[in-house]
Design an enzyme around this catalytic site. Sequence first.
Site, PDB file in Angstrom:
ATOM      1  N   GLU A 173       0.824  -1.226   0.000  1.00 46.57           N
ATOM      2  CA  GLU A 173       0.000   0.000   0.000  1.00 46.57           C
ATOM      3  C   GLU A 173       0.851   1.266   0.000  1.00 46.57           C
ATOM      4  O   GLU A 173       0.638   2.171   0.834  1.00 46.57           O
ATOM      5  CB  GLU A 173      -0.979  -0.016   1.187  1.00 46.57           C
ATOM      6  CG  GLU A 173      -2.004  -1.127   1.069  1.00 46.57           C
ATOM      7  CD  GLU A 173      -3.162  -1.055   2.069  1.00 46.57           C
ATOM      8  OE1 GLU A 173      -3.115  -0.262   3.009  1.00 46.57           O
ATOM      9  OE2 GLU A 173      -4.131  -1.835   1.874  1.00 46.57           O
ATOM     10  N   GLU A 291      -5.395  -8.276  -0.774  1.00 48.44           N
ATOM     11  CA  GLU A 291      -6.128  -8.017   0.468  1.00 48.44           C
ATOM     12  C   GLU A 291      -7.568  -7.735   0.085  1.00 48.44           C
ATOM     13  O   GLU A 291      -7.842  -6.749  -0.620  1.00 48.44           O
ATOM     14  CB  GLU A 291      -5.564  -6.810   1.226  1.00 48.44           C
ATOM     15  CG  GLU A 291      -4.338  -7.112   2.045  1.00 48.44           C
ATOM     16  CD  GLU A 291      -3.883  -5.923   2.894  1.00 48.44           C
ATOM     17  OE1 GLU A 291      -4.736  -5.250   3.485  1.00 48.44           O
ATOM     18  OE2 GLU A 291      -2.665  -5.692   2.933  1.00 48.44           O
TER      19      GLU A 291
END
Length: 504
Positions: A173, A291
């Site tokens: 991320e 995810e």
Amino acid sequence: MTTAKIIADKNFEISEIDERIYGSFAEHMGRCIYGGIYEPNSDFSDDQGFRKDVMELVKELGVTIVRYPGGNFLSGYDWKDGIGPKENRPARLDLAWHGLESNQFGLDEFMAWANKTNIKPMMAVNLGTNGLKEALDLIEYTNVKAQSKWALERVKNGQTEPYDIKVWCLGNEMDGPWQLGHKNAKDYATLAADVARGMHQIGENLQLVACGSSNRSMPTFGTWEETVLEKTYELVDHISLHTYYEDLGDTQEFLVISTDLDYMINEVCNVADAVKAKLRSKKTITLSLDEWNVWNLSRFQAMERPKEWLPAQRVIEDEYTFKDAVVLGNLLISILRRSDRVKMACIAQLVNVIAPIRAESDRPAWRQTTFFPFAYTSRFGRGKTLMTRIEAPTINSSRFGDVPAVDSITTYDAKNKKVAVFVVNRSLTETIDTSILLSGFGNLEIADQITMSSNNWMATNNAVNPNNVEPSKNITAEVEGSYVKLKISPVSWQVINISVEETK
Ligand code: AHR
């Protein structure tokens, strides 16, 4: 009664299903590792400290690959702290979750656990506070057989043969301002390209995953992927996408939320293909949805962070409801539908932390409601996906406009002569009389029908009542020639697994 029709034909394939779409994620966060996977001195654990009951449930869940060690934790993690004699390992601050990382569980423990649990590793390199040098040392440790420093260090730690880890995530991320060492797309792309080049100089046939967007609402969604892929296109195989969904109080909107994932997957593919065109590349980038889950994120964001630096504090141990399970089953339908491009996907996370499996030290581990759609999709959703036409009444969603009340995907496992039809009814009120036309398969016989249907949408499984929500295994569907006929209750998920004849 309202009716729907689902149509699939043996000859109209979408793609082979990559078994890695049934992946999960184990982060050093809360009690996922400590108190979940690893609990030395527990009666439930083996001689390496791995919870045996958790390992059994991981196998039953049908998990194929596990991403490790993070997550936001990754961006402050030094993998070297987690190897060698345990008594020499330093405790460190975990800045991502405001905890204390004991480093008693590290790379070698993870690989031993993965081996025992029959899962493949998806390893991640820290590109937040670390960079090229640490990533190269790490892959030398895991993948190299030579008389070199880190390869010998691995041997010294008891692992003679290289682990030969193939799948690597380049950071986590990195588009998120919350990420330690967050970068703009250009800077991340430059670093990711350098790291990828270096890693390819050491490892053979690596599959690298570049960081995509943390969610579809990120202001940089789309432009981030474009910039990153322009610089890394020929060096990586996959671009990641992360997404979590929550019930914001409108059950009907929540029940159709997988539409957002459908959009997101299409959009990421479109950006990747635009870069492909610009670069005149022959290669197609595939997606790693590494995810995804249902997560009551607003509640987490409103919570106070821990004040003290303590190990394995409870974080986001969400108790999943029946309706969460229906939505999760629908998200898996979306993933299967794009099995042409989604080659890896990881339900986040595996144990305790927003997880299908829960564990406490004083009792056997148990299955959350979300365990079931995942386990049965992994069990029956193998082989190839077939194009699945749906004719159904629509629901008017304030976010997505008209969406079908029924969502479905069909898979065909030629080896085992089985067709599986996954069906979700997203209507709050309507029982839907559904016919499934399966053409090209000869005689059909229902082998299994697994249904999650309940009037209590808020029902959960928990420590006190671990078996409160369980799927039904009653066969109610009926075969009529090439049709399977059934009634599907409102707010329900099911899979019908059908034995088919071998046909030419
Ligand atoms: O899975 C929980 C967290 O969600 C992960 O650490 C992070 O990558 C994401 O924002």
